[in-house]
Design a protein around this motif. Structure first.
Motif, PDB file in Angstrom:
ATOM      1  N   VAL A  21       0.834  -1.202   0.000  1.00  0.00           N
ATOM      2  CA  VAL A  21       0.000   0.000   0.000  1.00  0.00           C
ATOM      3  C   VAL A  21       0.866   1.248   0.000  1.00  0.00           C
ATOM      4  CG1 VAL A  21      -1.659   1.304   1.342  1.00  0.00           C
ATOM      5  CG2 VAL A  21      -1.931  -1.113   1.115  1.00  0.00           C
ATOM      6  N   GLY A 110      -5.128  12.828  -8.341  1.00  0.00           N
ATOM      7  CA  GLY A 110      -5.250  13.182  -6.941  1.00  0.00           C
ATOM      8  C   GLY A 110      -4.766  14.558  -6.597  1.00  0.00           C
TER       9      GLY A 110
ATOM     10  N   LYS B 178      -9.777   7.388  -2.207  1.00  0.00           N
ATOM     11  CA  LYS B 178      -8.844   7.646  -1.103  1.00  0.00           C
ATOM     12  C   LYS B 178      -9.512   7.402   0.240  1.00  0.00           C
ATOM     13  CE  LYS B 178      -7.195  11.486  -3.162  1.00  0.00           C
ATOM     14  NZ  LYS B 178      -6.366  12.644  -3.426  1.00  0.00           N
TER      15      LYS B 178
ATOM     16  N   ASP C  90       3.016  22.518   1.518  1.00  0.00           N
ATOM     17  CA  ASP C  90       2.411  22.087   0.259  1.00  0.00           C
ATOM     18  C   ASP C  90       2.986  20.780  -0.214  1.00  0.00           C
ATOM     19  OD1 ASP C  90       1.564  25.107  -1.540  1.00  0.00           O
ATOM     20  OD2 ASP C  90       0.393  23.681  -0.386  1.00  0.00           O
ATOM     21  N   MET C  92       3.864  18.466   1.671  1.00  0.00           N
ATOM     22  CA  MET C  92       3.356  17.386   2.510  1.00  0.00           C
ATOM     23  C   MET C  92       1.985  16.916   2.023  1.00  0.00           C
ATOM     24  SD  MET C  92       3.487  17.524   6.607  1.00  0.00           S
ATOM     25  CE  MET C  92       1.824  17.944   7.004  1.00  0.00           C
ATOM     26  N   HIS C  93       1.158  17.845   1.535  1.00  0.00           N
ATOM     27  CA  HIS C  93      -0.189  17.468   1.096  1.00  0.00           C
ATOM     28  C   HIS C  93      -0.147  17.116  -0.373  1.00  0.00           C
ATOM     29  CE1 HIS C  93      -1.051  19.720   4.733  1.00  0.00           C
ATOM     30  NE2 HIS C  93      -2.203  19.105   4.765  1.00  0.00           N
ATOM     31  N   THR C  94       0.335  15.909  -0.676  1.00  0.00           N
ATOM     32  CA  THR C  94       0.542  15.568  -2.080  1.00  0.00           C
ATOM     33  C   THR C  94      -0.748  15.140  -2.769  1.00  0.00           C
ATOM     34  OG1 THR C  94       1.024  13.340  -1.374  1.00  0.00           O
ATOM     35  CG2 THR C  94       2.866  14.822  -1.683  1.00  0.00           C
ATOM     36  N   GLY C  95      -1.640  14.467  -2.070  1.00  0.00           N
ATOM     37  CA  GLY C  95      -2.801  13.914  -2.752  1.00  0.00           C
ATOM     38  C   GLY C  95      -2.612  12.466  -3.119  1.00  0.00           C
ATOM     39  N   ASN C  96      -1.532  11.858  -2.653  1.00  0.00           N
ATOM     40  CA  ASN C  96      -1.191  10.492  -2.989  1.00  0.00           C
ATOM     41  C   ASN C  96      -1.585   9.623  -1.806  1.00  0.00           C
ATOM     42  OD1 ASN C  96      -0.059   8.307  -4.109  1.00  0.00           O
ATOM     43  ND2 ASN C  96       2.029   9.121  -4.193  1.00  0.00           N
ATOM     44  N   VAL C  97      -2.378   8.582  -2.045  1.00  0.00           N
ATOM     45  CA  VAL C  97      -2.939   7.861  -0.908  1.00  0.00           C
ATOM     46  C   VAL C  97      -1.886   7.042  -0.174  1.00  0.00           C
ATOM     47  CG1 VAL C  97      -3.651   5.827  -2.196  1.00  0.00           C
ATOM     48  CG2 VAL C  97      -4.942   6.542  -0.241  1.00  0.00           C
ATOM     49  N   SER C  98      -0.786   6.705  -0.854  1.00  0.00           N
ATOM     50  CA  SER C  98       0.267   5.944  -0.169  1.00  0.00           C
ATOM     51  C   SER C  98       0.934   6.781   0.904  1.00  0.00           C
ATOM     52  CB  SER C  98       1.319   5.499  -1.172  1.00  0.00           C
ATOM     53  OG  SER C  98       0.719   5.046  -2.330  1.00  0.00           O
ATOM     54  N   TYR C 100      -0.521   8.978   2.729  1.00  0.00           N
ATOM     55  CA  TYR C 100      -1.402   9.082   3.883  1.00  0.00           C
ATOM     56  C   TYR C 100      -1.173   7.906   4.822  1.00  0.00           C
ATOM     57  CZ  TYR C 100      -4.092  12.282   0.866  1.00  0.00           C
ATOM     58  OH  TYR C 100      -4.495  13.288   0.046  1.00  0.00           O
ATOM     59  N   ILE C 101      -1.060   6.691   4.236  1.00  0.00           N
ATOM     60  CA  ILE C 101      -0.852   5.507   5.074  1.00  0.00           C
ATOM     61  C   ILE C 101       0.551   5.532   5.648  1.00  0.00           C
ATOM     62  CG2 ILE C 101      -1.042   3.026   5.142  1.00  0.00           C
ATOM     63  CD1 ILE C 101      -3.529   3.761   4.241  1.00  0.00           C
ATOM     64  N   LEU C 102       1.506   6.167   4.960  1.00  0.00           N
ATOM     65  CA  LEU C 102       2.860   6.257   5.499  1.00  0.00           C
ATOM     66  C   LEU C 102       2.870   7.076   6.778  1.00  0.00           C
ATOM     67  CD1 LEU C 102       5.820   5.620   4.982  1.00  0.00           C
ATOM     68  CD2 LEU C 102       6.008   7.759   3.777  1.00  0.00           C
ATOM     69  N   TRP C 103       2.107   8.194   6.808  1.00  0.00           N
ATOM     70  CA  TRP C 103       2.032   8.986   8.018  1.00  0.00           C
ATOM     71  C   TRP C 103       1.377   8.193   9.147  1.00  0.00           C
ATOM     72  CZ3 TRP C 103       4.722  12.937   9.248  1.00  0.00           C
ATOM     73  CH2 TRP C 103       5.164  13.836   8.262  1.00  0.00           C
ATOM     74  N   PHE C 104       0.374   7.367   8.810  1.00  0.00           N
ATOM     75  CA  PHE C 104      -0.291   6.549   9.825  1.00  0.00           C
ATOM     76  C   PHE C 104       0.707   5.592  10.477  1.00  0.00           C
ATOM     77  CE2 PHE C 104      -3.268   3.980  11.909  1.00  0.00           C
ATOM     78  CZ  PHE C 104      -3.184   2.674  11.490  1.00  0.00           C
TER      79      PHE C 104
END
Lengths: 114, 536, 118
Positions: A21, A110, B178, C90, C92-98, C100-104
């Motif tokens: 992922v 995105g 997403k 800016d 940091m807010h890429t829009g890439n869903v991977s 988001y999970i990396l930050w989690f």
């Protein structure tokens, strides 16, 4: 030691799923990664139910007097059904995204630009 | 027992079952007529809210009363002492969240009568809408860990399909994808934690688990997984980035219920920390010098650190945005930071032996702010939807001078602006005053950051007010009319409640917030209602 | 039950005084005072002369579409002075869903280390 192999498999499945992922760019590979995480969690639920020398908890009068726990079996069935629904939803959304953008690269879609 | 007592006895099941049944009847009814379907949906939501109000009246009548409902039996535990059935356990905190969900559901359904009128596929829209409401109520009322996971997945699947409702635009479908990836990952880790706890203690019931839990190594892993998964669903920085995409690209009436789902995930995190792990919150983990490091001190410092980051990044990103709904979504992230700030500072001091009033006051401010924030941000999203409906523009660069044509919308936006930034006499000021005063006594820097970012939020919304509503009349907006009456009615309901809470804050604080705070700090009452006779 | 005096109480905080009805009465009195003072007017005000035209520091008045300050230009000074901050945010807010999970996973790891070591 041999009874710990399912737990090692669970951790391995979840880590491989998280790797897919986070580090893969193709949207289909991200969906496959989530399915791998879900398989790992289901395997963990089933492994918790097993006792040594036990039979499936279906008939009361069968051979060995020890039965594995039936509650995690029910939880796993629910979780598999939820996983199927989420997988179907994700794949249909991927089909729509491909029709709009023409590409499946998660870095090209995105953004906030038009 | 007459009919009202029977209704109150079965009410936790009815509150979840009636929207569920209505959701599956809606496609059948929509084949007959369109107006009949709209009326049927509003009837279902009003029936559910009537039952919620009956249950609230019953719980608030006696101090500390908990209403337990067992599915399929009459006793909570069997003769052997095992709790094997699914329970719904409703105490002061649950009914507080249910009241918020009711107000949001009524306003959302009335708003979407006129807002979605020109779209096709409306029978699927209303079905998923009622499913989302049923999932939200189920998540709030349940007393069982696996049941919580199931309702979390129901509401996230229904929300994802509704976020991607406008499938002709590519961005909305992308936001839905997403959202479902984030939701599925978070929920699977929560299931992993539930499985770990089940494997150790052979219990899925929250009350039984709370009485049996000892803080072993596996329980620490389960606590980390639970809090991280629920924090990601609640939108805490740095896991907040799905929130502007999902809130900004969905239809406005869907965003209103999405706010309810986010608050319900925050409620889930509170329930896990204060009730399930409640007996272990004063465990001493380590000792440095002569300061005992308890679990609540560690959790409190971690949560306060995350909250400062949330408030800062939420406000700074909102200042830069030019899209109307994305800007309000970033302001919503900052407001969640305020709630987390109050709860974190309450965790550090509520269990100490020397000073107990600061912690309870901070907890009161945080819980009160959940109610205020849901209403304020909800009103702002409805106004953004109204502007989009009238002008079909989403970017602030192309709006201007709308106050001449849309008078009522401007007044509602002014009320929402004053409420979000904590200006008197709206309700935001009452809860933010309590947060400022109680966090000042924990550490002065927290109160300074909170006040500064409140003023920056005012700057954000003054920018929106000037560029969208004030200014000269633009020639391209000549035939823009006021929005239809049902949208005005929905905005009016929320605005009236905001002004009511603003003018009489003490009434709401003593009657609605105080039972919720009592339920949070008193976990033995929750346990003894199921097991009975717990040793403190 | 709820009596009439519950509606008039002040907010129950430890310190400070906030009673919305008292505040409302003070605002109404202040508004009346300001209104009366404004009603006296100035002696030199004549209608329909040069005094009522818009003053733009000597610049000519353009058509309506260009007179309105756009939303992205309002806080220009603030944005310019904080460019170093916003370039980092800016990215940091890429829009890439991977991501988001990396930050989690990063936050989960930080929390593990905090609970495990301390």
């Amino acid at each position: 030691m041999i009874y710990n192999i399912p737990y090692i498999a669970v951790v391995a499945l979840i880590l491989i799923g998280l790797y897919a992922v986070i580090f893969k760019r193709n949207l289909i590979k991200i969906v496959i990664g989530i399915t791998l995480i879900e398989s790992g969690v289901n395997l963990f639920l089933i492994t918790l139910a097993f006792r040594k020398d036990s039979v499936a908890p279906i008939y009361r009068g069968s051979g060995s007097p020890l039965m594995s726990l039936p509650v995690p079996h029910a939880l796993t069935l629910t979780s598999i059904v939820i996983g199927v629904a989420v997988l179907a939803l994700m794949l249909s959304l991927v089909v729509h995204i491909y029709r709009h953008y023409g590409t499946l690269d998660s870095r090209k879609i995105g953004g906030e630009e038009e | 027992m007459n009919i009202i007592d029977e209704l109150i006895f079965h009410s936790p099941a009815l509150i979840v079952a009636i929207p569920l049944l209505g959701a599956f009847l809606t496609p059948l009814i929509s084949k007959i007529n369109d107006k009949l379907r709209n009326g049927f949906v509003i009837f279902i939501v009003l029936l559910t809210s009537a039952i919620v109000l009956l249950l609230a009246n019953d719980i608030y009548s006696v101090c500390g009363k908990i209403h337990t409902y067992v599915f399929g039996g009459t006793q909570t535990i069997t003769e052997g002492g095992f709790a094997i059935r699914i329970l719904f356990e409703v105490d002061g905190l649950n009914i507080f969240m249910a009241l918020i969900a009711t107000i949001l559901a009524i306003a959302g359904v009335i708003y979407s009568w006129a807002f979605m009128k020109e779209n096709t596929g409306l029978d699927k829209y209303y079905t998923l809408y009622l499913l989302m409401i049923a999932g939200m109520f189920g998540m709030i009322l349940t007393g069982d860990m696996f049941n919580f996971f199931v309702f979390l997945e129901i509401s996230s699947i229904a929300s994802c399909a509704l976020i991607a409702f406008w499938t002709n635009k590519g961005k909305a479908v992308d936001a839905g994808f997403k959202y479902i990836v984030i939701s599925a990952t978070g929920a699977l880790f929560i299931l992993f934690a539930v499985a770990i706890l089940y494997g150790q203690y052979n219990a899925l019931n929250m009350a039984v688990l709370a009485s049996k839990i000892q803080f072993s190594f596996l329980d620490k892993i389960a606590l980390v997984l639970l809090i991280s998964g629920l924090a990601m669903k609640a939108g805490i920085v740095p896991m907040h980035m799905w929130l502007p995409d999902a809130y900004g690209r969905a239809p406005s009436s869907v965003t209103l219920i999405l706010i309810g789902v986010t608050q319900a995930s925050l409620y889930g995190a509170l329930r896990m920390i204060f009730t399930v792990y409640g007996g272990n919150l004063t465990n001493t983990l380590n000792q440095i010098g002569d300061i005992n490091i308890d679990l609540n001190l560690l959790l409190g410092i971690f949560i306060v650190g995350l909250s400062l980051l949330t408030i800062f990044i939420g406000v700074l990103m909102a200042l830069k945005e030019n899209n109307f709904k994305r800007m309000i979504a970033f302001a919503a992230v900052a407001e969640i930071g305020y709630m987390i700030l109050a709860i974190g500072s309450a965790l550090t001091t509520a269990f100490s032996t020397t000073d107990t009033t600061t912690g309870v006051m901070a907890l009161k401010g945080g819980i009160f702010h959940i109610l205020n924030d849901a209403l304020d941000v909800g009103l702002l999203f409805l106004v953004a939807g109204a502007v989009y409906y009238a002008t079909k523009e989403t970017s602030l660069n192309s709006l201007g001078g709308l106050a001449r044509n849309m008078k009522y919308t401007t007044i509602f936006f002014l009320i929402g602006l004053l409420a979000v930034s904590g200006m008197p006499p709206m309700n935001g000021f009452a809860s933010k005053l309590i947060i400022y005063q109680s966090t000042y006594q924990v550490n002065p820097i927290l109160a300074i950051v909170a006040i500064l970012c409140s003023i920056l939020l005012l700057a954000v919304f003054v920018k929106v007010f000037h560029s969208a509503f004030l200014g000269p009349k633009l020639p391209k907006f000549d035939e823009v009319k006021e929005v239809p009456k049902s949208m005005l009615l929905a905005m009016g309901i929320i605005a009236v409640i905001i002004i009511f809470i603003g003018l009489f804050p003490d009434l709401v604080l003593n009657n609605i917030v105080q039972p919720a705070v009592n339920a949070l700090t008193d976990h033995t009452n929750y346990i003894s209602n199921v097991i009975g006779g717990i040793q403190p | 039950m709820i009596e009439i005096q519950d509606f008039l109480r002040t907010l129950g905080t430890d310190s400070g005084f906030w009673n919305p009805l008292v505040w409302g009465i003070i605002i109404i009195i202040a508004f009346l005072v300001v209104y009366i003072i404004r009603g006296y007017g100035k002696k030199e005000y004549k209608k329909q002369t040069e005094q009522t035209k818009v003053f733009l520091s000597g610049n000519p008045e353009l058509e309506k579409e260009e007179m309105h300050v756009k939303a992205s230009n309002i806080y220009w000074g603030f944005m310019e002075s904080f460019k170093w901050l916003y370039s980092g945010l800016d990215k940091m807010h890429t829009g890439n869903v991977s991501d988001y999970i990396l930050w989690f996973v990063v936050i989960m790891g930080v929390f593990f280390i905090i609970l495990g070591v301390i």
